[in-house]
Scaffold this motif. Sequence first.
Motif, PDB file in Angstrom:
ATOM      1  N   THR A  40     -35.608   4.542 -23.957  1.00 28.57           N
ATOM      2  CA  THR A  40     -34.668   5.191 -24.878  1.00 28.57           C
ATOM      3  C   THR A  40     -33.376   5.561 -24.159  1.00 28.57           C
ATOM      4  N   THR A  41     -33.247   5.176 -22.901  1.00 32.00           N
ATOM      5  CA  THR A  41     -32.130   5.673 -22.098  1.00 32.00           C
ATOM      6  C   THR A  41     -30.861   4.849 -22.207  1.00 32.00           C
ATOM      7  N   ASP A  42     -30.914   3.671 -22.802  1.00 30.29           N
ATOM      8  CA  ASP A  42     -29.740   2.792 -22.813  1.00 30.29           C
ATOM      9  C   ASP A  42     -28.488   3.465 -23.348  1.00 30.29           C
ATOM     10  N   LEU A  43     -28.615   4.232 -24.416  1.00 27.84           N
ATOM     11  CA  LEU A  43     -27.452   4.875 -25.035  1.00 27.84           C
ATOM     12  C   LEU A  43     -27.348   6.357 -24.698  1.00 27.84           C
ATOM     13  N   GLN A  44     -28.287   6.885 -23.890  1.00 30.07           N
ATOM     14  CA  GLN A  44     -28.291   8.309 -23.594  1.00 30.07           C
ATOM     15  C   GLN A  44     -27.846   8.658 -22.180  1.00 30.07           C
ATOM     16  N   MET A  45     -27.907   7.695 -21.268  1.00 32.02           N
ATOM     17  CA  MET A  45     -27.511   7.938 -19.880  1.00 32.02           C
ATOM     18  C   MET A  45     -26.237   7.180 -19.576  1.00 32.02           C
ATOM     19  N   SER A  46     -25.293   7.862 -18.943  1.00 31.72           N
ATOM     20  CA  SER A  46     -24.046   7.193 -18.566  1.00 31.72           C
ATOM     21  C   SER A  46     -24.216   6.331 -17.321  1.00 31.72           C
ATOM     22  N   SER A  47     -25.362   6.392 -16.677  1.00 36.46           N
ATOM     23  CA  SER A  47     -25.732   5.478 -15.591  1.00 36.46           C
ATOM     24  C   SER A  47     -27.203   5.148 -15.752  1.00 36.46           C
ATOM     25  N   LEU A  48     -27.519   3.863 -15.686  1.00 36.09           N
ATOM     26  CA  LEU A  48     -28.910   3.427 -15.779  1.00 36.09           C
ATOM     27  C   LEU A  48     -29.503   3.110 -14.416  1.00 36.09           C
ATOM     28  N   ALA A  49     -28.804   3.497 -13.342  1.00 33.27           N
ATOM     29  CA  ALA A  49     -29.268   3.229 -11.980  1.00 33.27           C
ATOM     30  C   ALA A  49     -30.251   4.310 -11.541  1.00 33.27           C
ATOM     31  N   ALA A  77     -26.059   0.178  -7.075  1.00 39.66           N
ATOM     32  CA  ALA A  77     -25.325   0.606  -8.266  1.00 39.66           C
ATOM     33  C   ALA A  77     -25.059   2.106  -8.194  1.00 39.66           C
ATOM     34  N   ARG A  78     -23.823   2.506  -8.466  1.00 39.83           N
ATOM     35  CA  ARG A  78     -23.456   3.918  -8.438  1.00 39.83           C
ATOM     36  C   ARG A  78     -24.072   4.650  -9.622  1.00 39.83           C
ATOM     37  N   GLY A  79     -24.441   5.900  -9.394  1.00 38.56           N
ATOM     38  CA  GLY A  79     -25.031   6.712 -10.447  1.00 38.56           C
ATOM     39  C   GLY A  79     -24.043   7.687 -11.059  1.00 38.56           C
ATOM     40  N   ALA A  80     -24.568   8.594 -11.864  1.00 36.88           N
ATOM     41  CA  ALA A  80     -23.740   9.586 -12.549  1.00 36.88           C
ATOM     42  C   ALA A  80     -24.424  10.944 -12.581  1.00 36.88           C
ATOM     43  N   ARG A  94     -27.536  14.929 -19.213  1.00 36.52           N
ATOM     44  CA  ARG A  94     -27.165  15.097 -17.807  1.00 36.52           C
ATOM     45  C   ARG A  94     -27.046  16.579 -17.475  1.00 36.52           C
ATOM     46  N   LEU A  95     -27.514  16.961 -16.280  1.00 36.93           N
ATOM     47  CA  LEU A  95     -27.233  18.298 -15.774  1.00 36.93           C
ATOM     48  C   LEU A  95     -25.750  18.324 -15.446  1.00 36.93           C
ATOM     49  N   ALA A  96     -24.994  19.128 -16.181  1.00 43.27           N
ATOM     50  CA  ALA A  96     -23.528  19.081 -16.105  1.00 43.27           C
ATOM     51  C   ALA A  96     -22.999  19.282 -14.689  1.00 43.27           C
ATOM     52  N   ALA A  97     -23.658  20.129 -13.911  1.00 49.11           N
ATOM     53  CA  ALA A  97     -23.175  20.420 -12.553  1.00 49.11           C
ATOM     54  C   ALA A  97     -23.347  19.240 -11.602  1.00 49.11           C
ATOM     55  N   THR A  98     -24.060  18.185 -12.030  1.00 54.41           N
ATOM     56  CA  THR A  98     -24.232  17.006 -11.180  1.00 54.41           C
ATOM     57  C   THR A  98     -23.256  15.884 -11.540  1.00 54.41           C
ATOM     58  N   THR A 101     -18.897  13.654  -7.519  1.00 52.36           N
ATOM     59  CA  THR A 101     -19.106  12.584  -6.544  1.00 52.36           C
ATOM     60  C   THR A 101     -20.262  12.868  -5.604  1.00 52.36           C
ATOM     61  N   ASP A 102     -20.622  14.124  -5.403  1.00 57.75           N
ATOM     62  CA  ASP A 102     -21.763  14.453  -4.542  1.00 57.75           C
ATOM     63  C   ASP A 102     -23.075  13.899  -5.082  1.00 57.75           C
ATOM     64  N   PHE A 103     -23.133  13.628  -6.378  1.00 58.64           N
ATOM     65  CA  PHE A 103     -24.366  13.152  -7.012  1.00 58.64           C
ATOM     66  C   PHE A 103     -24.251  11.714  -7.512  1.00 58.64           C
ATOM     67  N   HIS A 104     -23.264  10.958  -7.027  1.00 56.29           N
ATOM     68  CA  HIS A 104     -23.145   9.545  -7.411  1.00 56.29           C
ATOM     69  C   HIS A 104     -24.311   8.717  -6.887  1.00 56.29           C
ATOM     70  N   TYR A 105     -24.915   9.167  -5.786  1.00 53.86           N
ATOM     71  CA  TYR A 105     -26.060   8.470  -5.208  1.00 53.86           C
ATOM     72  C   TYR A 105     -27.141   9.499  -4.920  1.00 53.86           C
ATOM     73  N   THR A 106     -28.013   9.732  -5.888  1.00 53.40           N
ATOM     74  CA  THR A 106     -29.081  10.722  -5.790  1.00 53.40           C
ATOM     75  C   THR A 106     -30.389   9.973  -5.586  1.00 53.40           C
ATOM     76  N   MET A 107     -30.861   9.930  -4.349  1.00 47.70           N
ATOM     77  CA  MET A 107     -32.012   9.098  -4.017  1.00 47.70           C
ATOM     78  C   MET A 107     -33.365   9.772  -4.233  1.00 47.70           C
ATOM     79  N   ASP A 108     -33.411  11.095  -4.281  1.00 48.68           N
ATOM     80  CA  ASP A 108     -34.682  11.770  -4.526  1.00 48.68           C
ATOM     81  C   ASP A 108     -34.417  13.135  -5.145  1.00 48.68           C
TER      82      ASP A 108
END
Length: 194
Positions: A40-49, A77-80, A94-98, A101-108
């Motif tokens: 269901t995330t295709d239209l709900q997430m601004s990044s699918l990475a 792929a860059r995240g959001a 999305r958690l607005a505070a993320t 740019t600090d959260f463009h690559y959130t690995m865990d």
Amino acid sequence: QGGRTRALLIHPTTPNIMFAGGVAGGVWKSTDSGGTWSTTTDLQMSSLAVVALTFQPGNPNIILAGTGEGFGNGGAARGAGIFRTTDGGTTWTRLAATATTDFHYTMDVVISTRNTSRIYAATRTGVFRSNDGGGTWANLIATPAGGCTDLDLQKGGPSGYLFIACGTNTNIGAIYRVVDDGTSVVQPIISGQP
């Protein structure tokens, strides 16, 4: 399609429910032990990475998804930021505070078992801790070489450590730890070679 699968979750009490996070594919859910999958995330997430998924301890309807593939691979792929569902994956916000740019690559992403308002995120620019459910974040490690890629929490007992792995195959790696109490500072415990 799902893309590269970087994260898997199995429901703690209903094991036929599973979630998978795919780079450029978003979050996929199966209710038949992996026989079929839908998203269901295709239209709900601004990044699918999606590269990290975690349940909130005690409430598997709440899931956090970290986005951005920052492992140093050429097709990354860059995240959001970090996204949350409170209804088992039907809707995501999305958690607005993320949204920085600090959260463009959130690995865990890890949620504390001692206080579910305490969240940790490993990113390319360090490790961040939130004590208010993701409303605000503090950087615990300032821009380690290659960023931080993995977190593991000692879950049992009234106290314990969060362990943090940082570095990539081209940067000197290190392991850190911090007491899971919401106030302690990070301590380096191992520094090695790439």
